[in-house]
Enzyme design. Structure first.
Site, PDB file in Angstrom:
ATOM      1  N   HIS A 146       0.817  -1.230   0.000  1.00 43.20           N
ATOM      2  CA  HIS A 146       0.000   0.000   0.000  1.00 43.20           C
ATOM      3  C   HIS A 146       0.844   1.271   0.000  1.00 43.20           C
ATOM      4  CE1 HIS A 146      -4.059  -1.784   0.732  1.00 43.20           C
ATOM      5  NE2 HIS A 146      -3.300  -2.813   1.042  1.00 43.20           N
ATOM      6  N   ASP A 185       3.464   9.382  -0.657  1.00 43.27           N
ATOM      7  CA  ASP A 185       2.269   8.630  -0.300  1.00 43.27           C
ATOM      8  C   ASP A 185       2.081   7.528  -1.324  1.00 43.27           C
ATOM      9  OD1 ASP A 185      -0.029   8.108   1.220  1.00 43.27           O
ATOM     10  OD2 ASP A 185      -0.529  10.245   1.332  1.00 43.27           O
TER      11      ASP A 185
HETATM   12  P1  ADQ Z   1      -3.075   6.088   4.851  1.00 46.12           P
HETATM   13  O1  ADQ Z   1      -1.665   6.538   5.004  1.00 46.12           O
HETATM   14  O2  ADQ Z   1      -3.843   5.920   6.106  1.00 46.12           O
HETATM   15  O3  ADQ Z   1      -3.167   4.750   3.983  1.00 46.12           O
HETATM   16  P2  ADQ Z   1      -5.009   7.459   2.965  1.00 46.12           P
HETATM   17  O4  ADQ Z   1      -4.918   6.722   1.706  1.00 46.12           O
HETATM   18  O5  ADQ Z   1      -5.137   8.923   2.779  1.00 46.12           O
HETATM   19  O6  ADQ Z   1      -3.751   7.245   3.912  1.00 46.12           O
HETATM   20  O7  ADQ Z   1      -6.265   6.938   3.757  1.00 46.12           O
HETATM   21  C1  ADQ Z   1      -6.680   7.532   4.953  1.00 46.12           C
HETATM   22  C2  ADQ Z   1      -8.136   7.156   5.264  1.00 46.12           C
HETATM   23  O8  ADQ Z   1      -8.444   7.572   6.596  1.00 46.12           O
HETATM   24  C3  ADQ Z   1      -9.109   7.841   4.326  1.00 46.12           C
HETATM   25  O9  ADQ Z   1     -10.100   6.939   3.940  1.00 46.12           O
HETATM   26  C4  ADQ Z   1      -9.700   8.979   5.199  1.00 46.12           C
HETATM   27  O10 ADQ Z   1     -11.032   9.269   4.898  1.00 46.12           O
HETATM   28  C5  ADQ Z   1      -9.588   8.408   6.594  1.00 46.12           C
HETATM   29  N1  ADQ Z   1      -9.412   9.506   7.575  1.00 46.12           N
HETATM   30  C6  ADQ Z   1      -8.379  10.370   7.665  1.00 46.12           C
HETATM   31  N2  ADQ Z   1      -8.598  11.282   8.646  1.00 46.12           N
HETATM   32  C7  ADQ Z   1      -9.778  10.993   9.190  1.00 46.12           C
HETATM   33  C8  ADQ Z   1     -10.573  11.565  10.259  1.00 46.12           C
HETATM   34  N3  ADQ Z   1     -10.188  12.649  10.961  1.00 46.12           N
HETATM   35  N4  ADQ Z   1     -11.762  10.998  10.529  1.00 46.12           N
HETATM   36  C9  ADQ Z   1     -12.163   9.914   9.827  1.00 46.12           C
HETATM   37  N5  ADQ Z   1     -11.475   9.342   8.818  1.00 46.12           N
HETATM   38  C10 ADQ Z   1     -10.305   9.863   8.515  1.00 46.12           C
HETATM   39  C11 ADQ Z   1      -2.223   3.849   3.396  1.00 46.12           C
HETATM   40  C12 ADQ Z   1      -1.165   4.482   2.493  1.00 46.12           C
HETATM   41  C13 ADQ Z   1      -1.843   5.316   1.404  1.00 46.12           C
HETATM   42  C14 ADQ Z   1      -2.826   4.446   0.617  1.00 46.12           C
HETATM   43  C15 ADQ Z   1      -3.748   3.678   1.549  1.00 46.12           C
HETATM   44  C16 ADQ Z   1      -4.583   2.650   0.794  1.00 46.12           C
HETATM   45  O11 ADQ Z   1      -0.278   5.285   3.255  1.00 46.12           O
HETATM   46  O12 ADQ Z   1      -0.874   5.867   0.523  1.00 46.12           O
HETATM   47  O13 ADQ Z   1      -3.598   5.267  -0.227  1.00 46.12           O
HETATM   48  O14 ADQ Z   1      -3.017   2.982   2.562  1.00 46.12           O
HETATM   49  O15 ADQ Z   1      -3.780   1.811   0.048  1.00 46.12           O
END
Ligand code: ADQ
Length: 454
Positions: free
Chosen positions: A154, A363
């Site tokens: 990921h 990311d």
């Molecule tokens: P993350 O690093 O966690 O994931 P991201 O892909 O942006 O990053 O996903 C974060 C998730 O958490 C999103 O669905 C978002 O809606 C949720 N979220 C964030 N802040 C929140 C809040 N305050 N309240 C509720 N929900 C919140 C890892 C990798 C990424 C990759 C994903 C999936 O680091 O690059 O995109 O896995 O593969």
């Protein structure tokens, strides 16, 4: 039809309130036939690791495993989050390599294999998720598991010279050849893995996605950009406008434009740079003072890791500093909130915003960028300002693509997004949203599983 077995560090149990898009996608995949989801229980116990818990929900079985405090500290807080996470996000300066956490990581992966192997059936398809479990395939093979096993990373795959700085890198990344299929987020990640295999792994990469390890094992590697359920988020966002917390946010803004950032509190997300870029914007465009509020939601994560504690202090300082310099009695430029929200509310917040600021330093993908687009009002869509170092940038050219290290460049993009005419906003948004509808989370998992079973 074969059963699908998903293995990940955390398992989203059916009753979990904040199960994200990935959890929903995995469940849907496992429901298509029968499924088993295996991972850590979230429990740290005083005695030895390895106690199993099982929960059944229709055709789906969840089996989770407890870990001892020491195993958890070495495997998760230690090697996964203080060695691999910074390394895979190009942050050699933050890599803390220790032999004891490396061994703990291997010990826990071997334990995952030992506990999982007896639960497997001959024709199960196994799908291992992410950097916590890189050597799991190899451990399963050592126990005689001959099933199809796929792995999806990921997070980014960094350049070979960075990987090579880690002791035992060849052992760890060489272990990926035990899988039948290794998936990455983007073509660039795939490309970097292929050159690593050639330059440091003694293996070969062929044009059709086939690869061969130094010891002659054939496997395949490909790019499978992860996505979201775009239509579901669009519906959720539309429905969320009547929710009390979304209405209160709207009322609190008055006539001001909202810029929103939503990230786990993590140094890969580039939050200090984003705050500084917003300060540059305020410095350079005084005529826009009082017209924009920047809301950063950043739920605390990995709070036991010292680098994350330091980041939290830095951001609190920066938010206070910017507001101290620029706030007026009736205007706070930066609202900084460390809370979690339900996904429904979050989509409502996205829809209120005219700007989405997604500026990670690195990311794998960044699902927030995709969620922000899916949540917009088609008649008055907001503008996405997106870092070129997020995997999502490879598919989202119609966003305003920025270099997060170039603070003036980001400030310019904020000003440009603020001034963008409705027609241009609509045009950019339409193309982005249609692409998300085509390449949604269902398409992602189908594509991966088809490649794995082909
Ligand atoms: P993350 O690093 O966690 O994931 P991201 O892909 O942006 O990053 O996903 C974060 C998730 O958490 C999103 O669905 C978002 O809606 C949720 N979220 C964030 N802040 C929140 C809040 N305050 N309240 C509720 N929900 C919140 C890892 C990798 C990424 C990759 C994903 C999936 O680091 O690059 O995109 O896995 O593969």
């Amino acid at each position: 039809m074969s059963r699908l077995v998903v293995v990940s560090n955390r398992v989203a149990l059916p009753a979990e309130p904040r199960a994200g898009g990935l959890a929903v996608a995995m469940r849907a995949a496992m429901r298509e036939s029968e499924g088993l989801w295996f991972g850590w229980s979230g429990k740290r116990v005083r005695d030895a690791s390895g106690a199993l818990h099982t929960l059944r929900d229709g055709s789906l079985t969840y089996t989770t495993m407890d870990l001892s405090h020491e195993d958890f500290d070495h495997y998760y807080n230690g090697f996964a989050n203080r060695t691999l996470w910074p390394l895979l996000h190009f942050r050699l300066d933050l890599v803390d390599y220790r032999r004891d956490t490396y061994e703990g990581y291997y010990r826990v992966n071997a334990l995952f294999a030992e506990k999982l192997a007896p639960l497997l059936r001959e024709d199960d398809i196994i799908w291992v998720q992410d950097y916590h479990l890189i050597p799991l395939g190899q451990s399963l093979r050592a126990l005689g598991v001959g099933n199809r096993i796929g792995f999806f990373l990921h997070v980014p795959m960094p350049s070979s010279d960075l990987l090579a700085a880690m002791p035992n890198h060849d052992v760890l990344f060489g272990a990926l050849s035990s899988y039948d299929l290794v998936g990455f987020q983007t073509e660039r990640d795939l490309d970097r893995f292929q050159s690593y295999t050639r330059l440091y792994g003694g293996g070969r990469a062929f044009a059709d996605g086939r690869m061969r390890s130094a010891d002659g094992r054939e496997f395949r590697a490909g790019a499978f950009p992860i996505s979201i359920d775009a239509n579901l988020i669009a519906r959720q966002a539309e429905a969320a406008v009547t929710r009390a917390s979304v209405r209160r946010l709207r009322e609190s803004l008055g006539s001001r434009v909202l810029a929103i950032g939503v990230d786990r509190l993590d140094y890969s997300k580039g939050l200090p740079d984003r705050f500084r870029a917003f300060e540059h914007f305020l410095d350079r465009f005084p005529e826009l003072h009082g017209q924009m509020t920047f809301l950063q939601l950043a739920p605390v994560s990995r709070s036991e890791v010292p680098e994350y504690q330091a980041l939290r202090r830095e951001l609190e300082g920066l938010a206070g500093h910017i507001n101290g310099r620029h706030a007026a009695p009736d205007w706070t430029p930066v609202r900084y909130v460390n809370r979690d929200f339900s996904h429904g509310v979050l989509t409502g917040f996205y829809r209120q915003a005219q700007l989405g600021l997604v500026t990670p330093l690195r990311d794998g993908m960044n699902l927030v960028a995709k969620e922000f687009i899916a949540a917009q009002d088609p008649h008055d869509p907001g503008v996405l300002v997106l870092s070129r170092f997020a995997g999502a940038a490879a598919e989202m050219h119609e966003a305003l693509i920025v270099n997060p290290y170039d603070l003036d460049g980001v400030a310019d993009a904020i000003a440009r997004a603020h001034a963008m005419p409705l027609e241009e906003r609509k045009e950019r948004w339409r193309t982005l949203f249609r692409r998300l509808q085509r390449h949604d989370i269902t398409a992602w998992r189908r594509k991966f599983l088809e490649a794995l079973t082909a």
